[in-house]
Enzyme design. Structure first.
Site, mmCIF file in Angstrom:
data_model
loop_
_atom_site.group_PDB
_atom_site.id
_atom_site.type_symbol
_atom_site.label_atom_id
_atom_site.label_comp_id
_atom_site.label_asym_id
_atom_site.label_seq_id
_atom_site.Cartn_x
_atom_site.Cartn_y
_atom_site.Cartn_z
ATOM 1 N N ARG A 1 65.155 67.914 -0.626
ATOM 2 C CA ARG A 1 65.240 68.791 0.543
ATOM 3 C C ARG A 1 64.171 68.490 1.579
ATOM 4 N NH1 ARG A 1 64.274 74.113 -2.573
ATOM 5 N NH2 ARG A 1 62.861 72.624 -3.537
ATOM 6 N N GLN B 1 42.060 85.394 13.710
ATOM 7 C CA GLN B 1 42.883 85.027 14.855
ATOM 8 C C GLN B 1 43.450 83.632 14.617
ATOM 9 O OE1 GLN B 1 41.122 86.188 18.624
ATOM 10 N NE2 GLN B 1 41.680 84.240 19.506
ATOM 11 N N ASN C 1 45.518 80.628 16.827
ATOM 12 C CA ASN C 1 45.968 80.198 18.150
ATOM 13 C C ASN C 1 46.767 78.909 18.020
ATOM 14 O OD1 ASN C 1 44.569 82.309 19.508
ATOM 15 N ND2 ASN C 1 42.678 81.161 19.278
ATOM 16 N N ARG D 1 40.387 68.247 25.393
ATOM 17 C CA ARG D 1 39.989 69.659 25.363
ATOM 18 C C ARG D 1 38.676 69.732 24.603
ATOM 19 N NH1 ARG D 1 44.344 73.784 25.940
ATOM 20 N NH2 ARG D 1 46.309 72.699 26.310
ATOM 21 N N HIS E 1 33.971 72.987 22.692
ATOM 22 C CA HIS E 1 33.847 74.444 22.714
ATOM 23 C C HIS E 1 33.142 75.000 21.485
ATOM 24 C CE1 HIS E 1 37.970 73.862 24.800
ATOM 25 N NE2 HIS E 1 37.021 73.834 25.708
ATOM 26 N N LYS F 1 36.199 77.560 12.235
ATOM 27 C CA LYS F 1 37.536 77.197 12.685
ATOM 28 C C LYS F 1 38.170 76.268 11.655
ATOM 29 C CE LYS F 1 36.627 76.963 17.665
ATOM 30 N NZ LYS F 1 36.616 76.037 18.820
ATOM 31 N N HIS G 1 33.560 71.941 19.084
ATOM 32 C CA HIS G 1 34.819 71.299 18.693
ATOM 33 C C HIS G 1 35.610 70.887 19.925
ATOM 34 C CE1 HIS G 1 39.237 71.579 17.906
ATOM 35 N NE2 HIS G 1 38.882 70.714 16.968
ATOM 36 N N TYR H 1 45.005 76.676 15.371
ATOM 37 C CA TYR H 1 43.592 76.960 15.142
ATOM 38 C C TYR H 1 43.471 78.290 14.414
ATOM 39 C CZ TYR H 1 43.030 74.224 19.532
ATOM 40 O OH TYR H 1 43.093 73.289 20.530
ATOM 41 N N GLU I 1 31.605 82.600 24.892
ATOM 42 C CA GLU I 1 32.087 81.220 24.872
ATOM 43 C C GLU I 1 31.081 80.298 25.540
ATOM 44 O OE1 GLU I 1 35.745 80.317 26.852
ATOM 45 O OE2 GLU I 1 35.131 81.278 28.701
ATOM 46 N N ASP J 1 36.345 72.725 31.317
ATOM 47 C CA ASP J 1 35.751 71.790 30.363
ATOM 48 C C ASP J 1 34.917 70.722 31.069
ATOM 49 O OD1 ASP J 1 36.894 73.197 28.311
ATOM 50 O OD2 ASP J 1 38.366 71.662 27.783
#
Length: 181
Positions: A23, A46, A48, A59, A62, A72, A119, A132, A143, A168
């Site tokens: 399968r 959380q 994301n 990206r 951060h 994370k 990251h 994430y 942040e 960024d």
């Protein structure tokens, strides 16, 4: 799951061990008991999902400031990315060192990122999607970020950067006085 610690203490690559049959396949990517073996006891608060459409897009880099620092876990579910972390922990033996690896839908690897790390990632293909998991809620006032091409860190991105957000691109370079978080 197979947990392999990188050269940065507390940072892991997690490989899934899929069970396959006619399968397709099935794999677990979180088990509270297994994560306890690497010292993870915090709750994921959380989740994301990001989509980045162009190869070469970047990206990052951060992180959230204390007391809202977060763990994370990142997984690529479409495409191919070069995922990078930087150790920003003061008094760490790997302070300001970076680690990068490819994450893809095909290799099913995940990156586990401890508190005190920045990251980011660069898309190595078009149409990349990442999930994430975060142990802290997003706090806009907490942040922070560092410039992706900071010479003190010297991340070796595989491609020229084709697209980066204004936010960024405006992250600061680390000053000589930066002692960590």
């Amino acid at each position: 799951m197979i947990f392999t610690e990188t050269k940065l203490q507390g940072n892991y690559i997690i490989e899934l061990e899929p069970y396959s049959d006619e399968r397709g396949w099935f794999a677990r990517y979180f088990c509270k008991d297994e994560f306890k073996q690497i010292g993870h006891t915090k709750e994921w608060l959380q989740i994301n999902h990001s989509f980045t459409n162009k190869k070469g897009s970047l990206r990052g880099m951060h992180y959230q400031l204390p007391p809202f620092s977060e763990i994370k876990m990142v997984r690529c579910i479409a495409g191919l990315v070069f995922d990078v972390v930087v150790d920003l922990r003061k008094n760490s033996s790997t302070f300001l060192q970076w680690f990068g690896t490819e994450l893809s839908a095909a290799n099913k690897k995940m990156m586990y990122i401890p508190e005190g790390f920045a990251h980011g990632f660069q898309c190595l293909s078009d149409d990349c999607e990442l999930l994430y998991h975060h142990t802290e809620y997003y706090k806009p006032n907490a942040e922070a970020g560092i410039k992706y091409d900071d010479k003190r860190i010297n991340i070796q991105w595989p491609l020229a950067v084709t697209t980066i957000s204004e936010r960024d691109n405006l992250h600061p370079y680390l000053s000589e006085n930066f002692k960590g978080i």
